[in-house]
Design a protein around this motif. Structure first.
Motif, mmCIF file in Angstrom:
data_model
loop_
_atom_site.group_PDB
_atom_site.id
_atom_site.type_symbol
_atom_site.label_atom_id
_atom_site.label_comp_id
_atom_site.label_asym_id
_atom_site.label_seq_id
_atom_site.Cartn_x
_atom_site.Cartn_y
_atom_site.Cartn_z
ATOM 1 N N LYS A 6 0.818 -1.209 0.000
ATOM 2 C CA LYS A 6 0.000 0.000 0.000
ATOM 3 C C LYS A 6 0.856 1.265 0.000
ATOM 4 C CE LYS A 6 -3.233 -2.472 2.889
ATOM 5 N NZ LYS A 6 -3.335 -2.855 4.307
ATOM 6 N N LEU A 7 2.151 1.089 0.019
ATOM 7 C CA LEU A 7 3.062 2.229 0.161
ATOM 8 C C LEU A 7 3.916 2.422 -1.083
ATOM 9 C CD1 LEU A 7 4.363 1.300 3.726
ATOM 10 C CD2 LEU A 7 2.464 2.817 3.184
ATOM 11 N N THR A 8 4.317 3.665 -1.331
ATOM 12 C CA THR A 8 5.231 3.961 -2.436
ATOM 13 C C THR A 8 6.494 4.579 -1.865
ATOM 14 O OG1 THR A 8 3.302 4.477 -3.790
ATOM 15 C CG2 THR A 8 5.441 5.219 -4.628
ATOM 16 N N GLU A 149 3.009 17.934 0.140
ATOM 17 C CA GLU A 149 2.064 17.921 1.267
ATOM 18 C C GLU A 149 1.279 16.614 1.373
ATOM 19 O OE1 GLU A 149 -0.138 21.546 0.796
ATOM 20 O OE2 GLU A 149 1.770 22.538 0.428
ATOM 21 N N GLU A 150 1.986 15.513 1.322
ATOM 22 C CA GLU A 150 1.318 14.220 1.467
ATOM 23 C C GLU A 150 1.719 13.620 2.782
ATOM 24 O OE1 GLU A 150 1.763 11.167 -1.543
ATOM 25 O OE2 GLU A 150 1.696 12.797 -3.014
ATOM 26 N N PHE A 151 0.921 12.680 3.239
ATOM 27 C CA PHE A 151 1.271 12.013 4.488
ATOM 28 C C PHE A 151 2.347 10.975 4.202
ATOM 29 C CE2 PHE A 151 0.654 9.751 8.452
ATOM 30 C CZ PHE A 151 0.471 10.815 9.308
ATOM 31 N N VAL A 152 3.413 11.002 4.985
ATOM 32 C CA VAL A 152 4.511 10.046 4.789
ATOM 33 C C VAL A 152 4.701 9.198 6.048
ATOM 34 C CG1 VAL A 152 5.730 11.463 3.084
ATOM 35 C CG2 VAL A 152 6.254 11.757 5.503
ATOM 36 N N VAL A 153 5.197 7.990 5.836
ATOM 37 C CA VAL A 153 5.436 7.079 6.967
ATOM 38 C C VAL A 153 6.781 6.378 6.818
ATOM 39 C CG1 VAL A 153 2.971 6.624 7.417
ATOM 40 C CG2 VAL A 153 4.232 5.147 5.823
ATOM 41 N N GLY A 154 7.211 5.757 7.906
ATOM 42 C CA GLY A 154 8.466 5.010 7.924
ATOM 43 C C GLY A 154 9.550 5.799 8.624
ATOM 44 N N PHE A 155 10.669 5.141 8.935
ATOM 45 C CA PHE A 155 11.824 5.810 9.536
ATOM 46 C C PHE A 155 11.412 6.563 10.807
ATOM 47 C CE2 PHE A 155 15.718 8.480 9.383
ATOM 48 C CZ PHE A 155 16.629 7.495 9.090
ATOM 49 N N GLY A 156 10.545 5.934 11.591
ATOM 50 C CA GLY A 156 10.086 6.561 12.839
ATOM 51 C C GLY A 156 8.730 7.228 12.730
ATOM 52 N N LEU A 157 8.331 7.600 11.503
ATOM 53 C CA LEU A 157 7.047 8.302 11.338
ATOM 54 C C LEU A 157 5.912 7.294 11.199
ATOM 55 C CD1 LEU A 157 9.350 10.271 10.104
ATOM 56 C CD2 LEU A 157 7.390 11.552 9.272
ATOM 57 N N TYR A 163 3.898 1.500 11.065
ATOM 58 C CA TYR A 163 4.903 1.793 10.012
ATOM 59 C C TYR A 163 6.192 2.440 10.505
ATOM 60 C CZ TYR A 163 0.713 1.298 7.070
ATOM 61 O OH TYR A 163 -0.433 0.857 6.491
ATOM 62 N N ARG A 164 6.330 2.674 11.802
ATOM 63 C CA ARG A 164 7.551 3.334 12.279
ATOM 64 C C ARG A 164 8.807 2.514 11.982
ATOM 65 N NH1 ARG A 164 5.961 7.664 15.583
ATOM 66 N NH2 ARG A 164 4.172 7.279 16.925
ATOM 67 N N HIS A 165 8.639 1.196 11.895
ATOM 68 C CA HIS A 165 9.802 0.305 11.758
ATOM 69 C C HIS A 165 10.416 0.302 10.362
ATOM 70 C CE1 HIS A 165 6.431 -1.864 10.108
ATOM 71 N NE2 HIS A 165 7.255 -2.758 9.586
ATOM 72 N N LEU A 166 9.720 0.830 9.359
ATOM 73 C CA LEU A 166 10.247 0.785 7.987
ATOM 74 C C LEU A 166 11.508 1.638 7.878
ATOM 75 C CD1 LEU A 166 6.835 1.134 6.135
ATOM 76 C CD2 LEU A 166 8.095 -0.975 6.679
ATOM 77 N N ASP A 167 12.528 1.126 7.156
ATOM 78 C CA ASP A 167 13.820 1.835 7.179
ATOM 79 C C ASP A 167 13.966 2.872 6.068
ATOM 80 O OD1 ASP A 167 14.233 0.248 5.019
ATOM 81 O OD2 ASP A 167 15.934 -0.860 5.844
ATOM 82 N N ALA A 168 12.863 3.195 5.392
ATOM 83 C CA ALA A 168 12.860 4.264 4.396
ATOM 84 C C ALA A 168 11.554 5.035 4.553
ATOM 85 C CB ALA A 168 12.982 3.674 2.997
ATOM 86 N N ILE A 169 11.394 6.094 3.747
ATOM 87 C CA ILE A 169 10.181 6.919 3.840
ATOM 88 C C ILE A 169 9.256 6.587 2.673
ATOM 89 C CG2 ILE A 169 9.325 9.299 3.566
ATOM 90 C CD1 ILE A 169 10.319 8.951 6.343
ATOM 91 N N TYR A 170 7.987 6.392 2.979
ATOM 92 C CA TYR A 170 6.983 6.009 1.982
ATOM 93 C C TYR A 170 5.808 6.976 2.012
ATOM 94 C CZ TYR A 170 9.431 1.538 2.004
ATOM 95 O OH TYR A 170 10.394 0.571 1.911
#
Ligand code: IMP
Ligand code: MG
Length: 178
Positions: A6-8, A149-157, A163-170
């Motif tokens: 579901k992530l890019t 201005e999109e919602f991003v997740v990963g790398f702590g976010l 999704y905080r555990h993902l090691d890149a930003i999606y």
């Protein structure tokens, strides 16, 4: 993993690492012999902060402050202090470490609060700042990336703590529904 579909990918871990190394160099240069204290904003900044800290080449200290304002991908507009710092920052050189600045509500709230303790100097480092959103009357001293201005997740976010555990930003795909 189903959730990854579901992530890019937006920022790879290599891009993040390069930029964080540059930020650490800039900060090390500016704070040479000033022994700053870095205050990480929990929860989102913990991975960025851990990487940034290990790239600094100066003597420094660390503490955290915890606030909340988001529900899902929407800011509630009301920032709440969840847990305060445990150090006295009076007369200290303070660097506030934030993951991402969107409306600017969180950073305004934190800046006002931290300045009220009388630090010797105060600056802000944010890994991301969303373009055009925040109308701030103070500078963000160190910015990793200006993002759309999109919602991003990963790398702590996170999105609702996930999704905080993902090691890149999606970014979340447009047809993504919780
Ligand atoms: P602001 O108060 O609207 O500037 O939002 C800042 C806080 O909301 C940050 O500390 C983040 O924790 C969270 N936030 C804002 N935008 C995003 C995003 O795109 N992804 C994940 N968290 C976000
Ligand atoms: Mg945050």
């Amino acid at each position: 993993m189903d959730q990854i579909k579901k992530l890019t990918l937006y920022y790879s871990k290599e891009k993040l690492a390069l930029r964080i190394t540059e930020l650490a160099k800039e900060i090390s240069r500016s704070y040479n012999s000033r022994e700053p204290i870095l205050i990480g904003v929990l929860n989102g900044s913990f991975i960025f902060l851990a990487d940034l800290l290990r790239k600094l080449r100066i003597s420094c200290e660390l503490d955290f402050i915890k606030v909340s304002s988001y529900s899902g991908a929407q800011s509630t507009g009301k920032v709440e202090l969840v847990e305060d710092m445990s150090v006295d920052i009076k007369n200290r050189h303070v660097i506030l470490v934030e993951d991402i600045i969107d409306s600017g509500n969180t950073i305004q709230f934190l800046r006002k609060r931290l300045l009220s303790y009388g630090p010797k100097s105060f600056s802000i480092v944010a890994l991301f700042k969303k373009k055009n959103n925040a109308k701030l009357d103070f500078p963000i001293d160190f910015i990793g990336f200006e993002v759309k201005e999109e919602f991003v997740v990963g790398f702590g976010l996170d999105l609702d703590q996930k999704y905080r555990h993902l090691d890149a930003i999606y970014t979340l795909n447009q047809n993504f529904k919780k």
